[in-house]
Design an enzyme around this catalytic site. Structure first.
Site, PDB file in Angstrom:
ATOM      1  N   GLY A   1       0.800  -1.219   0.000  1.00 24.15           N
ATOM      2  CA  GLY A   1       0.000   0.000   0.000  1.00 24.15           C
ATOM      3  C   GLY A   1       0.831   1.266   0.000  1.00 24.15           C
TER       4      GLY A   1
ATOM      5  CG  ASP B   1      -9.560  -4.122   6.146  1.00 18.23           C
ATOM      6  OD1 ASP B   1     -10.165  -4.914   5.375  1.00 18.23           O
ATOM      7  OD2 ASP B   1      -9.319  -4.389   7.348  1.00 18.23           O
TER       8      ASP B   1
ATOM      9  N   PRO C   1       4.281  -7.329   7.147  1.00 21.64           N
ATOM     10  CG  PRO C   1       2.881  -8.639   5.831  1.00 21.64           C
ATOM     11  CD  PRO C   1       3.828  -8.711   6.953  1.00 21.64           C
TER      12      PRO C   1
HETATM   13  N1  SAM Z   1      -9.747  -6.632   9.868  1.00 20.39           N
HETATM   14  C1  SAM Z   1      -8.355  -6.920  10.085  1.00 20.39           C
HETATM   15  C2  SAM Z   1      -7.791  -6.194  11.252  1.00 20.39           C
HETATM   16  O1  SAM Z   1      -8.411  -5.206  11.646  1.00 20.39           O
HETATM   17  O2  SAM Z   1      -6.759  -6.630  11.755  1.00 20.39           O
HETATM   18  C3  SAM Z   1      -7.598  -6.682   8.807  1.00 20.39           C
HETATM   19  C4  SAM Z   1      -8.092  -7.664   7.809  1.00 20.39           C
HETATM   20  S1  SAM Z   1      -7.378  -7.726   6.248  1.00 20.39           S
HETATM   21  C5  SAM Z   1      -7.316  -9.417   6.073  1.00 20.39           C
HETATM   22  C6  SAM Z   1      -5.700  -7.246   6.469  1.00 20.39           C
HETATM   23  C7  SAM Z   1      -5.049  -7.265   5.090  1.00 20.39           C
HETATM   24  O3  SAM Z   1      -3.951  -6.348   5.021  1.00 20.39           O
HETATM   25  C8  SAM Z   1      -4.480  -8.627   4.711  1.00 20.39           C
HETATM   26  O4  SAM Z   1      -5.157  -9.095   3.565  1.00 20.39           O
HETATM   27  C9  SAM Z   1      -2.996  -8.354   4.441  1.00 20.39           C
HETATM   28  O5  SAM Z   1      -2.483  -9.161   3.405  1.00 20.39           O
HETATM   29  C10 SAM Z   1      -3.041  -6.895   4.062  1.00 20.39           C
HETATM   30  N2  SAM Z   1      -1.775  -6.166   4.194  1.00 20.39           N
HETATM   31  C11 SAM Z   1      -0.857  -6.256   5.178  1.00 20.39           C
HETATM   32  N3  SAM Z   1       0.174  -5.412   4.940  1.00 20.39           N
HETATM   33  C12 SAM Z   1      -0.108  -4.750   3.777  1.00 20.39           C
HETATM   34  C13 SAM Z   1       0.563  -3.747   3.001  1.00 20.39           C
HETATM   35  N4  SAM Z   1       1.737  -3.249   3.412  1.00 20.39           N
HETATM   36  N5  SAM Z   1      -0.028  -3.302   1.870  1.00 20.39           N
HETATM   37  C14 SAM Z   1      -1.228  -3.803   1.463  1.00 20.39           C
HETATM   38  N6  SAM Z   1      -1.903  -4.775   2.135  1.00 20.39           N
HETATM   39  C15 SAM Z   1      -1.351  -5.236   3.294  1.00 20.39           C
END
Ligand code: SAM
Length: 285
Positions: free
Chosen positions: A141, A158, A165
């Site tokens: 992101g 989110d 990551p």
């Molecule tokens: N509802 C959850 C919470 O509040 O902890 C978050 C859910 S969602 C599954 C989190 C998403 O962020 C995951 O799909 C993960 O792969 C994504 N993610 C983590 N780091 C990221 C980054 N640097 N850029 C984009 N997506 C990322």
């Protein structure tokens, strides 16, 4: 009956929550994260990344309604929305319920999360990935918000917790990028952890966001499987009025939207910006 396997959350050292694992539906090291999706009698299907609960079928509606309908109804005329993370698809589902939106972009670092959640958590996305307004970008992101030439009315981060990551989504670089690509009257919101247990994360986000946005605060909701109390959602915009809409304006917009929700309502919207004193004290430093 053989003892059931237990899955223990490892977000906090020394205490936490556990789930009996009735059936492991999928488990994989995706190259970015350790992903597991399993069934639990009390909460339905549960998805965890790197040992931390991300979402459960039973309580996901609270989090996803609060992270979408509050910024979108506060904005009042959003046409372009950016979701950072959100791979399980439920944030996209709730955003796509707003008919006035013309463009929804999701930037997810891990294609595996999208693939496996489409298959094993179909009740999360409910077909939203097929919405013609939707574009999926697989990237970190922070890279996207630094480089894109596009602009958005609402940005919803989110993301996971600031470990692995997810760490890059709690940096000044990320917040500066989000500020750069928001239209006038744009709103940024982000999951910012359970403030009773992750208070430093809220304080750090508040400080960093304050370098770029004129109005920074939080709103809150208790999401049962985000263990330890209310979850704080970071709020940032350059128009303080957007956070202080009167109840009748919120109610009118909610009625006009035609939305029916299971957690969100106009009173919750207005009330969710009230914060506990210990957090307010911590934010003034
Ligand atoms: N509802 C959850 C919470 O509040 O902890 C978050 C859910 S969602 C599954 C989190 C998403 O962020 C995951 O799909 C993960 O792969 C994504 N993610 C983590 N780091 C990221 C980054 N640097 N850029 C984009 N997506 C990322």
């Amino acid at each position: 009956m053989a003892d059931k396997e237990m899955w223990y959350e490892t977000l906090h050292a020394g205490f936490g929550q556990y789930f009996s694992v009735d059936n492991v539906l999928y488990r994989e090291q995706t190259g970015h994260q350790d992903l597991i999706i399993f069934e639990n009698a009390a909460l339905g299907r549960v998805m965890a990344l790197d040992g931390v609960v991300q979402t459960t079928e039973r309580d996901e509606f609270i989090y996803h309604e609060m992270m979408t309908h509050i910024p979108l109804l506060a904005h009042g005329a959003a046409e372009s929305v950016l979701i950072i993370g959100g791979g399980d698809g439920a944030m996209l589902r709730e955003v796509s319920r707003h008919q006035g939106i013309k463009k929804i972009t999701m930037v997810e670092i891990d294609a595996g999360v999208v693939t496996f959640c489409k298959q094993y958590l179909p009740n999360h996305s409910q077909g939203a990935y097929d919405d013609p307004r939707f574009t999926l970008v697989i990237d970190d992101g922070v890279n996207f918000v630094k480089q894109t030439a596009e602009k958005f009315d609402v940005i919803i981060s989110d993301c996971t917790d600031p470990i692995g990551p997810g760490e890059s989504l709690f940096t000044s670089e990320f917040y500066a990028g989000c500020h750069r690509i928001l239209h006038e009257n744009g709103i940024f919101v982000a999951q910012n952890g359970v403030c009773f247990l992750q208070q430093d994360e809220a304080v750090n986000s508040h400080r960093k966001l304050g370098h770029y946005f004129k109005d920074v605060s939080f709103y809150q909701a208790a999401v049962p499987t985000y263990y330890g109390g209310i979850m704080t959602f970071a709020w940032a915009s350059d128009n303080p009025a957007l956070r202080q809409l009167d109840a009748s304006t919120i109610a009118k917009r909610f009625t006009a939207s035609g939305l029916t929700c299971r957690y969100y309502n106009p009173a919750i919207h207005a009330g969710s910006f009230a914060l506990p004193q210990y957090l307010l004290n911590a934010l003034v430093g």
